[in-house]
Scaffold this motif. Structure first.
Motif, mmCIF file in Angstrom:
data_model
loop_
_atom_site.group_PDB
_atom_site.id
_atom_site.type_symbol
_atom_site.label_atom_id
_atom_site.label_comp_id
_atom_site.label_asym_id
_atom_site.label_seq_id
_atom_site.Cartn_x
_atom_site.Cartn_y
_atom_site.Cartn_z
ATOM 1 N N THR A 174 -60.927 -71.012 22.996
ATOM 2 C CA THR A 174 -60.330 -72.252 22.512
ATOM 3 C C THR A 174 -58.969 -72.524 23.133
ATOM 4 O OG1 THR A 174 -59.334 -71.122 20.612
ATOM 5 C CG2 THR A 174 -61.523 -72.093 20.293
ATOM 6 N N THR A 175 -58.374 -71.536 23.797
ATOM 7 C CA THR A 175 -57.051 -71.712 24.393
ATOM 8 C C THR A 175 -57.069 -71.255 25.847
ATOM 9 O OG1 THR A 175 -56.251 -69.493 23.819
ATOM 10 C CG2 THR A 175 -55.981 -71.236 22.159
ATOM 11 N N THR A 176 -56.070 -71.704 26.591
ATOM 12 C CA THR A 176 -55.925 -71.281 27.979
ATOM 13 C C THR A 176 -55.705 -69.774 28.065
ATOM 14 O OG1 THR A 176 -55.122 -73.425 28.744
ATOM 15 C CG2 THR A 176 -54.445 -71.511 30.011
ATOM 16 N N GLU A 177 -54.961 -69.205 27.143
ATOM 17 C CA GLU A 177 -54.725 -67.758 27.156
ATOM 18 C C GLU A 177 -56.027 -66.983 27.021
ATOM 19 O OE1 GLU A 177 -52.012 -64.363 24.863
ATOM 20 O OE2 GLU A 177 -52.175 -66.385 24.035
ATOM 21 N N GLN A 178 -56.888 -67.403 26.097
ATOM 22 C CA GLN A 178 -58.186 -66.739 25.933
ATOM 23 C C GLN A 178 -59.042 -66.915 27.177
ATOM 24 O OE1 GLN A 178 -59.809 -68.553 22.417
ATOM 25 N NE2 GLN A 178 -58.451 -67.439 21.016
ATOM 26 N N ALA A 179 -59.029 -68.110 27.751
ATOM 27 C CA ALA A 179 -59.810 -68.362 28.957
ATOM 28 C C ALA A 179 -59.348 -67.477 30.103
ATOM 29 C CB ALA A 179 -59.706 -69.836 29.345
ATOM 30 N N GLY A 180 -58.035 -67.334 30.270
ATOM 31 C CA GLY A 180 -57.514 -66.485 31.330
ATOM 32 C C GLY A 180 -57.962 -65.047 31.183
ATOM 33 N N ALA A 181 -57.971 -64.541 29.965
ATOM 34 C CA ALA A 181 -58.415 -63.166 29.730
ATOM 35 C C ALA A 181 -59.884 -63.000 30.088
ATOM 36 C CB ALA A 181 -58.171 -62.788 28.273
ATOM 37 N N ALA A 182 -60.706 -63.986 29.742
ATOM 38 C CA ALA A 182 -62.128 -63.911 30.072
ATOM 39 C C ALA A 182 -62.344 -63.988 31.576
ATOM 40 C CB ALA A 182 -62.892 -65.031 29.367
ATOM 41 N N LEU A 183 -61.663 -64.909 32.232
ATOM 42 C CA LEU A 183 -61.818 -65.058 33.679
ATOM 43 C C LEU A 183 -61.367 -63.807 34.418
ATOM 44 C CD1 LEU A 183 -60.513 -68.724 33.977
ATOM 45 C CD2 LEU A 183 -62.875 -67.970 34.353
ATOM 46 N N ALA A 184 -60.375 -63.107 33.891
ATOM 47 C CA ALA A 184 -59.854 -61.910 34.560
ATOM 48 C C ALA A 184 -60.803 -60.728 34.463
ATOM 49 C CB ALA A 184 -58.500 -61.535 33.966
ATOM 50 N N ARG A 185 -61.675 -60.703 33.450
ATOM 51 C CA ARG A 185 -62.519 -59.508 33.266
ATOM 52 C C ARG A 185 -63.970 -59.681 33.705
ATOM 53 N NH1 ARG A 185 -66.032 -59.977 29.237
ATOM 54 N NH2 ARG A 185 -65.643 -61.507 27.576
ATOM 55 N N ILE A 186 -64.458 -60.922 33.834
ATOM 56 C CA ILE A 186 -65.865 -61.136 34.178
ATOM 57 C C ILE A 186 -66.023 -61.139 35.699
ATOM 58 C CG2 ILE A 186 -67.833 -62.700 34.018
ATOM 59 C CD1 ILE A 186 -66.592 -63.768 31.432
ATOM 60 N N PRO A 187 -66.895 -60.308 36.263
ATOM 61 C CA PRO A 187 -67.051 -60.290 37.729
ATOM 62 C C PRO A 187 -67.703 -61.554 38.250
ATOM 63 C CG PRO A 187 -68.696 -58.875 36.686
ATOM 64 C CD PRO A 187 -67.767 -59.316 35.593
ATOM 65 N N CYS A 188 -67.125 -62.097 39.319
ATOM 66 C CA CYS A 188 -67.623 -63.318 39.967
ATOM 67 C C CYS A 188 -68.142 -62.945 41.350
ATOM 68 C CB CYS A 188 -66.484 -64.331 40.066
ATOM 69 S SG CYS A 188 -66.964 -65.950 40.700
ATOM 70 N N HIS A 189 -69.289 -63.464 41.747
ATOM 71 C CA HIS A 189 -69.935 -62.977 42.971
ATOM 72 C C HIS A 189 -69.345 -63.555 44.259
ATOM 73 C CE1 HIS A 189 -72.081 -66.719 43.700
ATOM 74 N NE2 HIS A 189 -72.871 -66.172 44.591
ATOM 75 N N MET A 190 -68.519 -64.616 44.144
ATOM 76 C CA MET A 190 -67.849 -65.190 45.304
ATOM 77 C C MET A 190 -66.439 -65.612 44.913
ATOM 78 S SD MET A 190 -70.775 -67.498 47.214
ATOM 79 C CE MET A 190 -69.679 -67.847 48.589
ATOM 80 N N ALA A 191 -65.681 -66.073 45.894
ATOM 81 C CA ALA A 191 -64.298 -66.496 45.645
ATOM 82 C C ALA A 191 -64.283 -67.919 45.098
ATOM 83 C CB ALA A 191 -63.477 -66.406 46.927
#
Length: 323
Positions: A174-191
């Protein structure tokens, strides 16, 4: 292009019909390197359980609606898909009523032309579809908006296709802070560069890559490189540096009013007509988190949609071509 805006609270017959419509083309794309190049169903589901457990019930439900087949289930996991490239520019106008604006530059023959509104487990989400449940941009009912651009690097690794990561963020944050934490930990297959704006006017741009930790920045602009140019020929072809400089100039040195800033996305150097090369601007999206509104724009046309709207509508759009 025939664009559709479709709403379905819980996955059901509408979604099943969309999957049946899009699956033949997606199956061909997904198998283009051979079935053995893609992970097994067991590996796909295990990765989802490990990294995005909250959406596993949605995944299982969609797999059933898709017919329960092995290939469809592996595709719907978005785990280690074939590589794909896009152009795109995105920026946050940081005034009193901030907006997230983006251009999506891609091949019109490989695009869903679909805006979805869902209400899964009480979280309403609307956005531009990719892969029938992933999103290339979107917003939830908490006023969290998100958008992606290709990060301009050729590295490919183990991870998820970024459209599902965007879906996950909007379903669980629900917040940018929560989104940043999720984006930092989930592996992404490309840049990829992912820009996030919430209803409290907080924003970040996360630079994701499979070969290094995510970089979370306070950048209000993202085009198709990360910090510095890595893929020089792609950067020249897409004018990523020039587009970034143009947007930064509009946000800082020559501060545009909101509407003028948005309209700049519909003209060069941001607007591209390279459709024959797969990098034409298919649409401009405008997200207004505090108002729960999104707009899809083309030269001379504005399509406004809100969380409260009655959806299931369509319109034809003619792609502009160079004079």
């Amino acid at each position: 292009m025939l664009w559709r805006a479709i709403a379905e609270g819980s996955p059901g017959p509408k979604w099943a019909g969309l999957f049946a419509e899009y699956w033949p083309a997606y199956k061909k794309w997904w198998l283009r390197e051979g079935e053995s190049a893609r992970p097994t169903y067991r590996d796909c589901r295990r990765a989802l359980v490990q990294h995005m457990p909250e959406i596993v019930p949605h995944y299982d439900q969609l797999c059933a609606l898709a017919g329960g087949g092995d290939l469809a289930a592996r595709f719907l996991s978005f785990y280690c898909p074939p590589p794909y490239l896009s152009g795109c520019s995105q920026a946050i106008w940081t005034g009193a009523e901030p907006v997230l604006v983006r251009n999506y530059d891609y091949d019109p023959a490989a695009f869903d032309c679909l805006i979805l509104k869902t209400d899964w487990q009480g979280r309403r989400v609307m956005g531009t579809s990719d892969g029938v449940w992933g999103l290339v941009d979107g917003m939830n009912d908490a006023g969290l908006a998100i958008s992606l651009t290709f990060g301009g690097r050729r590295v490919v690794g183990a991870g998820f296709g970024v459209p599902l990561i965007l879906r996950y963020v909007l379903q669980t944050c629900t917040t940018t802070e929560q989104a940043g934490a999720a984006l930092a930990r989930i592996p992404c297959h490309m840049a990829y560069n992912v820009t996030v704006l919430d209803a409290q006017r907080n924003y970040i741009t996360a630079m994701l890559a499979p070969d290094r930790p995510a970089i979370l920045t306070h950048a209000a602009v993202a085009t198709n490189h990360q910090e510095q140019v890595d893929w020089i020929s792609h950067a020249r072809f897409t004018s990523t540096v020039e587009r970034e400089r143009f947007l930064l100039h509009r946000l800082t040195l020559h501060r545009d009013p909101q509407e003028k800033f948005i309209n700049a996305f519909l003209r060069a150097p941001l607007y591209s007509t390279a459709f024959a090369s797969g990098f034409g601007t298919l649409y401009t999206a405008v997200y207004r988190p505090r108002l729960q509104e999104m707009e899809v724009r083309w030269p001379g046309t504005v399509w406004s949609l809100t969380m409260a709207d009655q959806w299931d509508t369509a319109r034809h759009v003619k792609i502009p071509t160079p004079a």
